[in-house]
Design an enzyme around this catalytic site. Structure first.
Site, short mmCIF file in Angstrom:
data_model
loop_
_atom_site.label_atom_id
_atom_site.label_comp_id
_atom_site.label_asym_id
_atom_site.label_seq_id
_atom_site.Cartn_x
_atom_site.Cartn_y
_atom_site.Cartn_z
N GLY A 97 29.26 -21.51 -39.55
CA GLY A 97 30.64 -21.59 -39.05
C GLY A 97 30.71 -21.36 -37.55
O GLY A 97 29.68 -21.17 -36.89
N LYS A 112 24.29 -2.00 -50.77
CA LYS A 112 24.01 -0.75 -51.52
C LYS A 112 22.55 -0.74 -51.98
O LYS A 112 21.84 0.26 -51.84
CB LYS A 112 24.97 -0.67 -52.70
CG LYS A 112 24.79 0.54 -53.57
CD LYS A 112 26.00 0.69 -54.51
CE LYS A 112 25.73 1.72 -55.59
NZ LYS A 112 25.22 1.12 -56.83
N ALA A 163 33.99 -9.25 -41.77
CA ALA A 163 34.95 -9.89 -40.85
C ALA A 163 36.34 -9.85 -41.46
O ALA A 163 36.62 -10.54 -42.44
CB ALA A 163 34.54 -11.34 -40.59
N TYR A 185 44.64 -16.08 -47.80
CA TYR A 185 43.74 -15.54 -46.76
C TYR A 185 44.09 -14.08 -46.47
O TYR A 185 43.22 -13.21 -46.51
CB TYR A 185 43.90 -16.38 -45.50
CG TYR A 185 42.95 -16.04 -44.37
CD1 TYR A 185 41.57 -16.21 -44.51
CD2 TYR A 185 43.44 -15.58 -43.15
CE1 TYR A 185 40.71 -15.91 -43.46
CE2 TYR A 185 42.57 -15.29 -42.10
CZ TYR A 185 41.21 -15.46 -42.25
OH TYR A 185 40.36 -15.18 -41.22
N SER A 190 34.05 -17.41 -44.69
CA SER A 190 35.41 -17.67 -45.18
C SER A 190 36.01 -18.85 -44.43
O SER A 190 35.80 -18.97 -43.23
CB SER A 190 36.34 -16.46 -44.96
OG SER A 190 37.65 -16.76 -45.43
#
Ligand code: UDP
Length: 315
Positions: free
Chosen positions: A12, A107, A116, A147, A77
């Site tokens: 992206g 984890k 983000a 969103y 995203s």
């Protein structure tokens, strides 16, 4: 510790700049992207680097990365209003399931993870400028809700992992960012204006253009994200450029810069379009010693050069 990092959303706009930065710093960078809004051309120059690898994978499905992984940046995203309206379920999945997978991976590996988030968590803000303590004014069922609510859920889930598992988490709230590699047709104001100016179309200002935004050049944002990654701070941090401008003034700036003969035309304002937006960056200043360095006049020139090539390429 191994210098190794997973970057989701690697192909992206912002993700690819993050890949560049960490590859240049000698990290072993593992990029991941499902390519629905990302573009391999943003990272193709990295494929020849020995310290870059890429998984074409959807982070909303189970994620496995072998080996040590001290750092994760979860940046996958759809991020432009037109994109998340086009991909509403994927947007909600990557903010929720994708974040859950990344937190689970962090984890298992003991990673520092920074997710983000966005100024959209403030919705159409009633507080100005927006600081991190403001809870926001978000419509849960509006056209931006897929969103906004996914990102709000992402923040809550990240805090839950921090509290329940002592995970080393960070949250960056990103305000409008621009620069090379924004997609020509992503529907956002800056690509739209450049595309229109370069292809002989009038510039479309939505509403009367009195709504404001504050635009941050991508290299400034990347610097702030890096600094946040190398702290162990877990509360949200705004990153953006406080230099606020109306959309009408912004259109006029683009007309001056490009020298286009085109006019400004007014189109209906989309529902729930935030009236004003400006980051309060006191926290980032204090915590990270960070502030933006690239003025809009400079950032826009570099971005214009990029869009000239992108338009020629797409013709
Ligand atoms: N906008 C505009 N003309 C366009 C595209 C967007 O006037 O061709 C406006 C939009 O209504 C909003 C602002 O520009 O007020 C920024 O929109 P963008 O889609 O870039 O992102 P947002 O900040 O709303 O998430």
């Amino acid at each position: 510790m191994t210098k190794r990092i997973l970057i989701t959303g690697a192909a992206g706009f912002i993700g690819s700049h993050l890949c560049d930065r960490f590859v240049a710093e000698g990290f072993d960078v593992v990029g991941m992207d499902n390519l629905i809004t990302g573009d391999l051309r943003n990272i193709e120059h990295l494929f020849s680097k020995p310290n870059f690898s890429f998984y074409h994978h959807d982070v909303s499905r189970f994620v496995h990365v072998p080996g040590d992984l001290p750092y994760i940046l979860h940046f996958a995203s759809p991020a432009s209003p037109a994109d998340y309206v086009r991909w509403p379920i994927q947007t909600m999945k990557v903010g929720s399931l994708g974040t859950h997978n990344c937190l689970g991976l962090a984890k298992a590996k003991g990673s520092r993870i920074v997710v983000a988030s966005t100024s959209e968590v403030y919705g159409d803000p009633l507080v100005h400028p927006q600081n991190e303590d403001y809870w926001g004014n978000v419509n849960p069922v509006g056209p931006r809700s897929m969103y906004d609510e996914a990102k709000r859920f992402q923040e809550a889930l990240t805090m839950a992992y921090h509290q329940a598992h002592g995970l080393n988490t960070g949250i960056v709230r990103i305000f409008n960012t621009y620069g090379p590699r924004m997609r020509l047709n992503d529907g956002r104001v800056l690509p739209n204006f450049f595309y229109q100016a370069l292809t002989g179309q009038d510039l479309t200002v939505y509403g009367d253009g009195s709504q404001t935004r504050s635009f941050c050049y991508v290299s400034d944002l990347v610097e702030g994200i890096c600094r946040l990654l190398f702290t162990d701070y877990h509360l949200p941090v705004n990153l953006g450029n406080p230099d606020e401008i109306t959309i009408l003034q912004f259109a006029e700036e683009i007309i001056r810069l490009t020298g286009t003969q085109q006019k400004i035309v007014f189109r209906p304002l989309p529902k729930d379009d935030p009236r004003q937006r400006q980051p309060d960056i006191s926290r980032a200043r204090q915590l990270l010693g960070w502030e933006p360095r690239v003025p809009r006049s400079e950032g826009l020139k570099i971005t214009y050069e990029y869009f000239k090539k992108a338009v020629a390429y797409s013709a």
